[in-house]
Design a protein around this motif. Structure first.
Motif, PDB file in Angstrom:
ATOM      1  N   LYS A  57      54.477 -52.442  40.628  1.00 47.51           N
ATOM      2  CA  LYS A  57      54.044 -53.691  39.869  1.00 47.51           C
ATOM      3  C   LYS A  57      53.543 -53.335  38.412  1.00 47.51           C
ATOM      4  O   LYS A  57      53.652 -53.957  37.479  1.00 47.51           O
ATOM      5  CB  LYS A  57      52.964 -54.373  40.753  1.00 47.51           C
ATOM      6  N   GLU A  58      52.712 -51.984  38.439  1.00 47.46           N
ATOM      7  CA  GLU A  58      52.126 -51.628  37.123  1.00 47.46           C
ATOM      8  C   GLU A  58      53.239 -51.074  36.164  1.00 47.46           C
ATOM      9  O   GLU A  58      53.062 -51.645  35.092  1.00 47.46           O
ATOM     10  CB  GLU A  58      51.110 -50.484  37.506  1.00 47.46           C
ATOM     11  N   ALA A  61      55.052 -54.162  34.949  1.00 47.17           N
ATOM     12  CA  ALA A  61      54.108 -55.083  34.001  1.00 47.17           C
ATOM     13  C   ALA A  61      54.139 -54.054  32.729  1.00 47.17           C
ATOM     14  O   ALA A  61      54.438 -54.647  31.507  1.00 47.17           O
ATOM     15  CB  ALA A  61      52.628 -54.969  34.293  1.00 47.17           C
ATOM     16  N   GLN A  64      57.519 -54.864  30.895  1.00 46.48           N
ATOM     17  CA  GLN A  64      57.709 -56.075  30.312  1.00 46.48           C
ATOM     18  C   GLN A  64      56.782 -56.008  29.007  1.00 46.48           C
ATOM     19  O   GLN A  64      57.461 -56.823  27.981  1.00 46.48           O
ATOM     20  CB  GLN A  64      56.973 -57.400  31.376  1.00 46.48           C
TER      21      GLN A  64
END
Length: 270
Positions: A57-58, A61, A64
């Motif tokens: 997830k990190e 992120a 993105q």
């Protein structure tokens, strides 16, 4: 936890939804960009720990935020501080910002020295701003002082003076209602406010055509003199009136010869 299903997002074909098996059913867990999917070889039936999911997830992120930064940079060059502010507005964490900035710098997509040099060239060629004004703007963008100094070496005094000469000639060529001396003084103040150096302004003053048309000067004096005379005539008369008007006109930069000529005309008309 085991990946039970991977699907492509309908609105973004480059992003994938990851599902895990929970109580015999597929439950959405998180989504990642295609690059993250390939890099970690995510696949059905792959076991993932909570720590691995957090890390994915990190990384996603950061990816993105990196993609947003690339898009932000596609419009024009940006200072590092501008990218940082932009990412903060996108609610990126300090850690994510640090990673993204480092990556952008490594790829030479963010370079404050190159930005400063390009910024100076653009402002020098397309605006009426002097080097001191440009310096202030670069300082506001948190550019290191050494980079600013190096970039501004391109804005040479000769270039600055040529620009000032053009601005002076344009301003002084129009019709005026002030003395040449007062107009020049105000023009110099305006140029200082625009960021031009005292050295360049004085150099330009010596080069610009300073021929004063006496008829125009007298016309400006009469314009100013009538206003002053009418105002002072309500409070003074005779020699005192003459002295008051003379002092005011002299302060406005008119020569004593023209002032006396105007006052003689006024007194003869009384």
């Amino acid at each position: 936890m085991k990946i039970s299903k991977i699907t492509t997002q309908k609105k973004n074909k480059n992003r994938f939804n990851i599902f895990i098996s929970k109580n015999g059913a597929d439950e959405y867990a998180f989504s990642v960009h295609e690059d993250i999917l390939i890099r970690h070889y995510l696949r059905k039936d792959m076991e993932l720990s909570d720590e691995q999911i957090k890390e994915l997830k990190e990384q996603d992120a950061i990816y993105q935020y990196y993609t947003l930064s690339i898009n932000y940079l596609s419009y024009r060059m940006r200072a590092k501080s501008e990218i940082i502010q932009y990412l903060k507005e996108k609610e990126a964490s300090d850690e994510a910002i640090e990673v993204v900035i480092k990556k952008l710098e490594e790829e030479k997509l963010v370079n404050d020295l190159a930005f400063s040099q390009a910024y100076v060239r653009t402002k020098m060629n397309t605006t009426s701003k002097g080097p001191n004004k440009i310096r202030q703007e670069l300082m506001q963008k948190k550019i290191p002082q050494s980079y600013i100094d190096k970039a501004l070496t391109e804005y040479k005094t000769e270039i600055e003076a040529d620009k000032v000469i053009g601005m002076m000639e344009k301003k002084l060529s129009g019709s005026r209602k002030k003395s040449y001396k007062q107009q020049m003084m105000q023009l110099k103040q305006s140029l200082m406010q625009k960021g031009f150096t005292q050295e360049a302004i004085e150099m330009a003053s010596q080069e610009v055509d300073v021929t004063v048309d006496e008829d125009e000067e007298m016309e400006a004096l009469r314009y100013q003199g009538e206003k002053i005379w009418n105002k002072q005539a309500r409070k003074h008369e005779g020699f005192q009136l003459r002295q008051k008007v003379m002092g005011s006109l002299y302060q406005k930069g008119f020569s004593m010869d023209l002032i006396n000529q105007f006052l003689d005309e006024k007194e003869e008309g009384l």
